[in-house]
Every structure is written in structure tokens, then in C-alpha cells.
Design a protein around this motif. Structure first.
Motif, PDB file in Angstrom:
ATOM      1  N   THR A  54       2.298   1.580  -3.707  1.00 24.61           N
ATOM      2  CA  THR A  54       1.604   1.975  -4.664  1.00 24.61           C
ATOM      3  C   THR A  54       1.154   3.234  -4.483  1.00 24.61           C
ATOM      4  O   THR A  54       0.805   4.111  -5.309  1.00 24.61           O
ATOM      5  N   GLN A  55       0.933   3.942  -3.328  1.00 20.75           N
ATOM      6  CA  GLN A  55       0.604   5.207  -3.214  1.00 20.75           C
ATOM      7  C   GLN A  55       1.643   6.310  -3.725  1.00 20.75           C
ATOM      8  O   GLN A  55       1.484   7.311  -4.219  1.00 20.75           O
ATOM      9  N   ASP A  56       3.069   5.852  -3.324  1.00 17.85           N
ATOM     10  CA  ASP A  56       4.053   6.611  -4.030  1.00 17.85           C
ATOM     11  C   ASP A  56       4.142   6.369  -5.551  1.00 17.85           C
ATOM     12  O   ASP A  56       4.602   7.521  -6.157  1.00 17.85           O
ATOM     13  N   ARG A 110      -0.964   8.357 -11.855  1.00 16.57           N
ATOM     14  CA  ARG A 110      -1.914   9.419 -11.977  1.00 16.57           C
ATOM     15  C   ARG A 110      -1.191  10.559 -12.876  1.00 16.57           C
ATOM     16  O   ARG A 110      -1.979  11.212 -13.428  1.00 16.57           O
ATOM     17  N   SER A 124       0.783  -1.290   0.218  1.00 17.84           N
ATOM     18  CA  SER A 124       0.105  -0.135  -0.004  1.00 17.84           C
ATOM     19  C   SER A 124       0.974   1.435  -0.014  1.00 17.84           C
ATOM     20  O   SER A 124       0.378   2.312  -0.706  1.00 17.84           O
ATOM     21  N   LYS A 125       1.842   1.190   0.739  1.00 16.36           N
ATOM     22  CA  LYS A 125       2.903   2.422   0.639  1.00 16.36           C
ATOM     23  C   LYS A 125       3.554   2.717  -0.595  1.00 16.36           C
ATOM     24  O   LYS A 125       3.718   3.786  -1.070  1.00 16.36           O
ATOM     25  N   THR A 184       8.290  11.509  -6.331  1.00 10.54           N
ATOM     26  CA  THR A 184       6.852  11.646  -6.004  1.00 10.54           C
ATOM     27  C   THR A 184       6.326  12.645  -5.073  1.00 10.54           C
ATOM     28  O   THR A 184       7.476  13.336  -4.342  1.00 10.54           O
ATOM     29  N   ALA A 231      -0.277  -0.515  -9.796  1.00 18.51           N
ATOM     30  CA  ALA A 231      -0.656   0.606  -9.568  1.00 18.51           C
ATOM     31  C   ALA A 231      -0.548   1.646 -10.631  1.00 18.51           C
ATOM     32  O   ALA A 231       0.448   1.543 -11.534  1.00 18.51           O
ATOM     33  N   ARG A 247       1.647   6.057  -7.388  1.00 12.03           N
ATOM     34  CA  ARG A 247       0.622   6.697  -8.027  1.00 12.03           C
ATOM     35  C   ARG A 247       0.752   8.372  -8.306  1.00 12.03           C
ATOM     36  O   ARG A 247       0.227   9.049  -8.938  1.00 12.03           O
ATOM     37  N   GLN A 248       1.774   8.549  -7.111  1.00  8.02           N
ATOM     38  CA  GLN A 248       1.833  10.239  -7.231  1.00  8.02           C
ATOM     39  C   GLN A 248       3.330  10.407  -7.671  1.00  8.02           C
ATOM     40  O   GLN A 248       3.649  11.576  -7.772  1.00  8.02           O
TER      41      GLN A 248
END
Length: 235
Positions: free
Chosen positions: A59-61, A231, A56-57, A102, A228, A63-64
Motif C-alpha cells: 500500500t505504501q508503494d 496520491r 503495508s509495504k 513509485t 490504497a 500510494r506513491q
């Protein structure tokens, strides 16, 4: 006068002992099997929780990645070279690393490596370290460079400010990454996955495949996969 003597014979005693022993062994096997099943389930849950946290960490990075403010990189004055390649992947015989430039999101994640001040119209300026106060009409964007490294069975993380690699997770048996590639810069459709993309501007998503092992051997190796989507297109 003869009295009738009643009791158990030796054969009957041995038979009763044998039956009792079988019952005790059967009950013991049920208890042992139940405890082993519980231990294996607990081990699987621990691996699953660890995988969920790390993936989760990351994939968040992902995406950004490439989120460098509200204006294109070419407009940002004093932009560091890292802004030109916000995502990269290196692999050798002993280690693999994923580097992301990111957005710095949330509190308690450390100071950003760079800060971009922009009016989101025409002007944007990148600063390393402590930036000046934002002028009226300007927005502040925190940017971080994170490197995830897989080596010696561990997944680690480092930044330019803290180059010493901190261990995120132990007992990692495998960590592989492939990139979802578009056919052309204007497209958002992934047509193939490539482990070593030549043109980073065509990257549209990142697929991670990770295998964890239980050090005590209570459960088989567990594999997890996640995709991921970026974005912010890197073109």
C-alpha cells in the motif's frame, strides 16, 4: 473372640478407580484443548503479522505510484517508457503480477532505478544508474520499479536491477487485485472497481484481497483486504 475386619470391597475399589480415571481424562482433555487453542491463536497471529507486513509495504508503494518528481512526466527529459505507465496488472493461468513505478522512500531499500533532477519550475532530467550531482536549486527524486508477483502459492518481488524474484511470503492461497476507477480524468471519485482497466489514467485506488493458509492446518484460511488510494493521479 471374633474381630471385625474393616476394608474396601472389590466393587468399591473398581468404582474409585473408575471415578479417578474419569477425572484424569477430563483434566487431560482440558489441558489438550487449552494447548490446541493456544496453538491456533498463535498461528492466526503469525498469519496476521505476515499479512500486515506485506500489505503495508504494497500500500505504501501504491500510494506513491506515479510520484515522478515535482513536474509532469511530459516535461521530464530522457524519461523512460515506464514513466508513462506507473501502474499495471497482468494475469495468466499460472501467475499474477502488479508493477508499480513509485518513489524510492527511506534508507536501506536499494538503489533507485532512475533519478530525476529537477528545479521544480521548468527543467527535469531523468537518469538511469548514478546521476550527476544536483546543481544549486535542483531536487533529487529517486524512482523505483517494483513488480509483485503471485505464483505457486508465493508472493514475490523483483526490480529491473534484480530481476530474480525474491520471496516475500509463502503459503498464499489467493491474491487478487481490482482497481477503483473514476468516470473521467478530472474526477477523483471512484465509481466502480475493475480487474482489467482499459485506461490507467482513470485509476484512483487499488483494492487487494489476500488469503493466507497455515501450513500445519492449526487454523482456517485467513482473508485480508485493504484499499490504497493513489496520491498521484495517473493522468
Amino acid at each position: 473372640m471374633n474381630r471385625l475386619v474393616r476394608g474396601f470391597s472389590l466393587v468399591e475399589l473398581l468404582l474409585a478407580l473408575a471415578v479417578g480415571l474419569v477425572l484424569v481424562l477430563g483434566a487431560s482433555q482440558v489441558v489438550i484443548s487449552s494447548r490446541l487453542t493456544h496453538a491456533s491463536q498463535q498461528a492466526a497471529m503469525v498469519l496476521q503479522d505476515d499479512a500486515r507486513f506485506v500489505l503495508s509495504k504494497i500500500t505504501q508503494d501504491i500510494r506513491q505510484a506515479g510520484m515522478l518528481g515535482c513536474l509532469a512526466t511530459a516535461v521530464i527529459d530522457n524519461a523512460p517508457a515506464a514513466f508513462d505507465r506507473p501502474i499495471s496488472w497482468e494475469a495468466s493461468a499460472s501467475a499474477k503480477s502488479l508493477t508499480l513505478v513509485t518513489a524510492s522512500v527511506g534508507e536501506g531499500v536499494g538503489k533507485p532505478d532512475w533519478t530525476v533532477l529537477s528545479d521544480c519550475k521548468e527543467v527535469a532530467q531523468a537518469y538511469a544508474g548514478a546521476p550527476p550531482a544536483a546543481a544549486p536549486g535542483q531536487i533529487r527524486f529517486g524512482i523505483r520499479q517494483l513488480t509483485y508477483t503471485y505464483e505457486t502459492g508465493q508472493l514475490k518481488i523483483s526490480t529491473p536491477a534484480t530481476p530474480a524474484k525474491a520471496v516475500l511470503m509463502d503459503n498464499v492461497r489467493a491474491f487478487d487485485i481490482s482497481f477503483g476507477m473514476a468516470a473521467q480524468p478530472a474526477s477523483t471519485v471512484v465509481v466502480r472497481y475493475d480487474r482489467h482497466p482499459v485506461d490507467p489514467s482513470l485509476i484512483r485506488s487499488v483494492r487487494i484481497h489476500m488469503t493466507l493458509q497455515d501450513p500445519s492446518g492449526r487454523v482456517k484460511d485467513q482473508s485480508y483486504s485493504v484499499v490504497a488510494a493513489l496520491r498521484n493521479r495517473l493522468g
